[in-house]
Design a protein around this motif. Sequence first.
Motif, PDB file in Angstrom:
ATOM      1  N   LYS A   1      -0.734   6.857   2.220  1.00 12.27           N
ATOM      2  CA  LYS A   1      -2.007   7.290   2.361  1.00 12.27           C
ATOM      3  C   LYS A   1      -3.038   6.085   2.569  1.00 12.27           C
ATOM      4  O   LYS A   1      -4.062   6.271   3.581  1.00 12.27           O
ATOM      5  CB  LYS A   1      -2.673   8.282   1.188  1.00 12.27           C
ATOM      6  CG  LYS A   1      -4.036   8.642   1.455  1.00 12.27           C
ATOM      7  CD  LYS A   1      -4.632   9.402   0.167  1.00 12.27           C
ATOM      8  CE  LYS A   1      -5.974  10.200   0.464  1.00 12.27           C
ATOM      9  NZ  LYS A   1      -6.235  10.948  -0.846  1.00 12.27           N
ATOM     10  N   ALA A   2      -2.914   5.019   1.938  1.00  9.34           N
ATOM     11  CA  ALA A   2      -3.968   3.908   2.219  1.00  9.34           C
ATOM     12  C   ALA A   2      -3.467   3.251   3.348  1.00  9.34           C
ATOM     13  O   ALA A   2      -4.514   2.806   4.148  1.00  9.34           O
ATOM     14  CB  ALA A   2      -3.696   3.334   0.869  1.00  9.34           C
TER      15      ALA A   2
ATOM     16  N   HIS B   1      -6.110   2.733   6.780  1.00  8.73           N
ATOM     17  CA  HIS B   1      -6.259   1.625   7.574  1.00  8.73           C
ATOM     18  C   HIS B   1      -6.013   1.580   9.101  1.00  8.73           C
ATOM     19  O   HIS B   1      -6.747   1.237   9.979  1.00  8.73           O
ATOM     20  CB  HIS B   1      -5.306   0.257   7.045  1.00  8.73           C
ATOM     21  CG  HIS B   1      -5.828  -0.962   7.732  1.00  8.73           C
ATOM     22  ND1 HIS B   1      -6.483  -1.867   6.890  1.00  8.73           N
ATOM     23  CD2 HIS B   1      -5.100  -1.539   8.728  1.00  8.73           C
ATOM     24  CE1 HIS B   1      -6.701  -2.822   7.809  1.00  8.73           C
ATOM     25  NE2 HIS B   1      -5.728  -2.761   8.823  1.00  8.73           N
TER      26      HIS B   1
ATOM     27  N   LEU C   1       0.876  -1.163   0.031  1.00 11.10           N
ATOM     28  CA  LEU C   1      -0.082   0.027   0.086  1.00 11.10           C
ATOM     29  C   LEU C   1       0.802   1.283  -0.005  1.00 11.10           C
ATOM     30  O   LEU C   1       2.130   1.169   0.648  1.00 11.10           O
ATOM     31  CB  LEU C   1      -1.130  -0.037   1.109  1.00 11.10           C
ATOM     32  CG  LEU C   1      -1.815  -1.333   1.442  1.00 11.10           C
ATOM     33  CD1 LEU C   1      -2.661  -0.765   2.752  1.00 11.10           C
ATOM     34  CD2 LEU C   1      -2.926  -1.058   0.352  1.00 11.10           C
TER      35      LEU C   1
END
Length: 212
Positions: free
Chosen positions: A43-44, A48, A40
């Motif tokens: 940002k992703a 999470h 990832l």
Amino acid sequence: MHNCPLCQSLDIKHYYEDKRREYLQCQQCELVFVNPDQRLDAKAEKAHYDLHENDPNDEGYRRFLSRVSDPILTRIAPNSHGLDFGCGPGPTLSLMLEEQGHTMSLYDLYYHPDRLVLDTSYDFITATEVIEHLYEPNKVWQQWLNLVKPGGWIGLMTKMVIDVEAFASWHYKNDLTHVVFFSRKTFQYLAERDQLELEFISNDVILLRKAQ
């Protein structure tokens, strides 16, 4: 061609593949890791982590963390100074250790990014459910070795790889923020290489002591 993110070896082989990711294994330290091209972005990853709800008042969460704090507390001197590395948005382990008379500093890449705490040395370091998230475990590992004083302890919590058969049905690998997976042999490799005393407290709690 990918090298091992932990020991830098180029001796890498395919380990397993599912619908979302390929997993590779280092033939030197036996670390299993996600193909770096499939990780990832920052940002992703943070999105999470923002879903985590770690409440210091949650007795169940405290019991979970006590599996690291209890063995650490029996090994460190009174009034020790520790660093909770990767403490997350709701630091709890640090509070538990402060309640026992120790001084704690906090560091987290996203939630407590105060790098000044990385300029001192500590009697012990804790990292619970952290090491499996590291994109550059070699750099962080060396950082820990530099931060902990001679004779000091590193207390880790992470679930460990057993074999390919178990890995295939292992829920732990399905978390997309989990990108490196250690085994007992990986920790044994590091302990021997870096002259650390190694104790496996349970299936997912590991203590290492730096040489005096």
